[in-house]
Write a protein that holds these residues in place. Structure first.
Motif, PDB file in Angstrom:
ATOM      1  N   ALA A  60       6.318  -2.230  -4.812  1.00 44.42           N
ATOM      2  CA  ALA A  60       5.962  -0.993  -4.111  1.00 44.42           C
ATOM      3  C   ALA A  60       4.455  -0.775  -4.116  1.00 44.42           C
ATOM      4  O   ALA A  60       3.881  -0.275  -3.143  1.00 44.42           O
ATOM      5  N   GLY A  61       3.802  -1.171  -5.212  1.00 43.54           N
ATOM      6  CA  GLY A  61       2.361  -0.979  -5.319  1.00 43.54           C
ATOM      7  C   GLY A  61       1.578  -1.816  -4.331  1.00 43.54           C
ATOM      8  O   GLY A  61       0.484  -1.429  -3.899  1.00 43.54           O
ATOM      9  N   LEU A  62       2.117  -2.989  -3.942  1.00 36.57           N
ATOM     10  CA  LEU A  62       1.424  -3.832  -2.981  1.00 36.57           C
ATOM     11  C   LEU A  62       1.126  -3.077  -1.689  1.00 36.57           C
ATOM     12  O   LEU A  62       0.021  -3.142  -1.146  1.00 36.57           O
ATOM     13  N   VAL A  63       2.136  -2.360  -1.210  1.00 41.22           N
ATOM     14  CA  VAL A  63       1.965  -1.631   0.044  1.00 41.22           C
ATOM     15  C   VAL A  63       0.948  -0.510  -0.128  1.00 41.22           C
ATOM     16  O   VAL A  63       0.066  -0.314   0.712  1.00 41.22           O
ATOM     17  N   MET A  64       1.073   0.235  -1.232  1.00 43.85           N
ATOM     18  CA  MET A  64       0.192   1.391  -1.422  1.00 43.85           C
ATOM     19  C   MET A  64      -1.244   0.975  -1.673  1.00 43.85           C
ATOM     20  O   MET A  64      -2.179   1.554  -1.111  1.00 43.85           O
ATOM     21  N   PHE A  65      -1.453  -0.042  -2.505  1.00 44.98           N
ATOM     22  CA  PHE A  65      -2.816  -0.501  -2.757  1.00 44.98           C
ATOM     23  C   PHE A  65      -3.423  -1.101  -1.499  1.00 44.98           C
ATOM     24  O   PHE A  65      -4.625  -0.962  -1.251  1.00 44.98           O
ATOM     25  N   GLY A  66      -2.596  -1.785  -0.711  1.00 49.36           N
ATOM     26  CA  GLY A  66      -3.103  -2.324   0.540  1.00 49.36           C
ATOM     27  C   GLY A  66      -3.571  -1.228   1.477  1.00 49.36           C
ATOM     28  O   GLY A  66      -4.575  -1.375   2.187  1.00 49.36           O
ATOM     29  N   THR A  67      -2.834  -0.103   1.496  1.00 50.68           N
ATOM     30  CA  THR A  67      -3.237   1.030   2.332  1.00 50.68           C
ATOM     31  C   THR A  67      -4.579   1.588   1.877  1.00 50.68           C
ATOM     32  O   THR A  67      -5.440   1.938   2.696  1.00 50.68           O
ATOM     33  N   VAL A  68      -4.774   1.659   0.564  1.00 50.02           N
ATOM     34  CA  VAL A  68      -6.051   2.139   0.032  1.00 50.02           C
ATOM     35  C   VAL A  68      -7.185   1.201   0.442  1.00 50.02           C
ATOM     36  O   VAL A  68      -8.263   1.640   0.864  1.00 50.02           O
ATOM     37  N   ALA A  69      -6.942  -0.107   0.337  1.00 49.72           N
ATOM     38  CA  ALA A  69      -7.973  -1.078   0.723  1.00 49.72           C
ATOM     39  C   ALA A  69      -8.317  -0.945   2.203  1.00 49.72           C
ATOM     40  O   ALA A  69      -9.488  -1.007   2.594  1.00 49.72           O
TER      41      ALA A  69
END
Length: 282
Positions: free
Chosen positions: A172-181
């Protein structure tokens, strides 16, 4: 699962795609033995943290200096998160808004210290959730905060959350961190990189931030206090960006390749950039 729900599910379900993804991941992990719910039975139904559980606070110069450095880094990270949220919600972030956000961070850190926790900082995953769910109401955020306070009084629920396997949370963090990047890249795209040193500031800061990730042992011969700060890519990148921005964009030019002084993110961006005459080097 997160991507599938967000793409094909009805709007209501797509807003909680991350929660559904974690629930499905946990359901799959249980029969494969990736979870351990032993701590749930040992936890109390209701619990309240004891203020100053480890004793009265003490003050040492070395610890104070280290915490000041960490506070500077967390303030930089919080500033970036606030700017990213402003980009997502089409709301211009004013200096007063940043000040209020940093004050809230400081107040929560003081309150958290009383109840035996680590210093607080803005959580980048939540920025990603704003972009994914498109829920921009501050009332929702305030209500969620109240719910979290109530959940914090239920140790059994905390034990259930602690039992969620790291790969499930990481997925789940992959998607959220990618959005932040992606939000960070969109912010940098508005920076003026012409006839100034902003490209150098960004390039070196990113390189220093990635260095401890690519070469984990790069600082192993340095003192412990140095490793504490620089072994974190976020800390290293933030400090580098602050120092280089001050050096290239805010201090008067004394030599080398002088560049127009600008104002704004990393020294200047968009229509806010104001060019000033170059200082003559004698």
């Amino acid at each position: 699962v997160v991507l599938g729900v967000q793409r094909f599910a009805p709007p209501f379900l797509s807003r909680i795609a991350v929660l559904i993804g974690i629930a499905v991941g946990l359901a799959v992990a249980v029969p494969f033995g990736f979870t351990d719910f032993g701590g749930v039975g040992d936890s109390d139904w209701l619990g309240i943290s004891t203020p100053f559980h480890f004793g009265a606070p003490t003050f040492h110069a070395s610890a104070i200096i280290s915490m000041l450095v960490v506070a500077l880094v967390t303030m930089t990270e919080t500033t970036g998160d606030l700017i990213a949220v402003g980009e997502m919600t089409d709301r211009r972030i004013e200096p007063r808004t940043l000040s209020d956000g940093l004050r809230a961070d400081g107040l929560s850190t003081i309150l958290g210290g009383v109840f035996n926790t680590f210093p607080y900082t803005a959580y980048a995953q939540n920025v990603g959730l704003v972009g994914m769910t498109r829920v921009r109401s501050r009332w929702v955020v305030a209500a969620a905060g109240g719910i979290l306070v109530l959940l914090g009084l239920l140790p059994k629920l905390g034990a259930v959350v602690a039992a969620i396997p790291a790969p499930v949370l990481g997925g789940a963090g992959l998607v959220m961190f990618g959005t932040v990047a992606a939000s960070g890249l969109r912010t940098l795209a508005r920076v003026d990189f012409e006839d100034n040193h902003n490209l150098t500031v960004v390039a070196v800061s990113v390189a220093v931030g990635v260095l401890p990730v690519g070469v984990p042992a790069v600082y192993e011969q340095f003192p412990d206090w140095f490793q504490t700060v620089m072994n974190s890519g976020i800390s290293a990148g933030c400090l580098t960006a602050i120092v280089l921005n001050l050096l290239f964009n805010h201090l008067p030019s004394r030599g080398g390749s002088a560049a127009p002084e600008t104002k704004g993110l990393a020294g200047g961006s968009g229509e806010d950039a104001v060019e000033k005459p170059r200082e003559e080097v004698v």
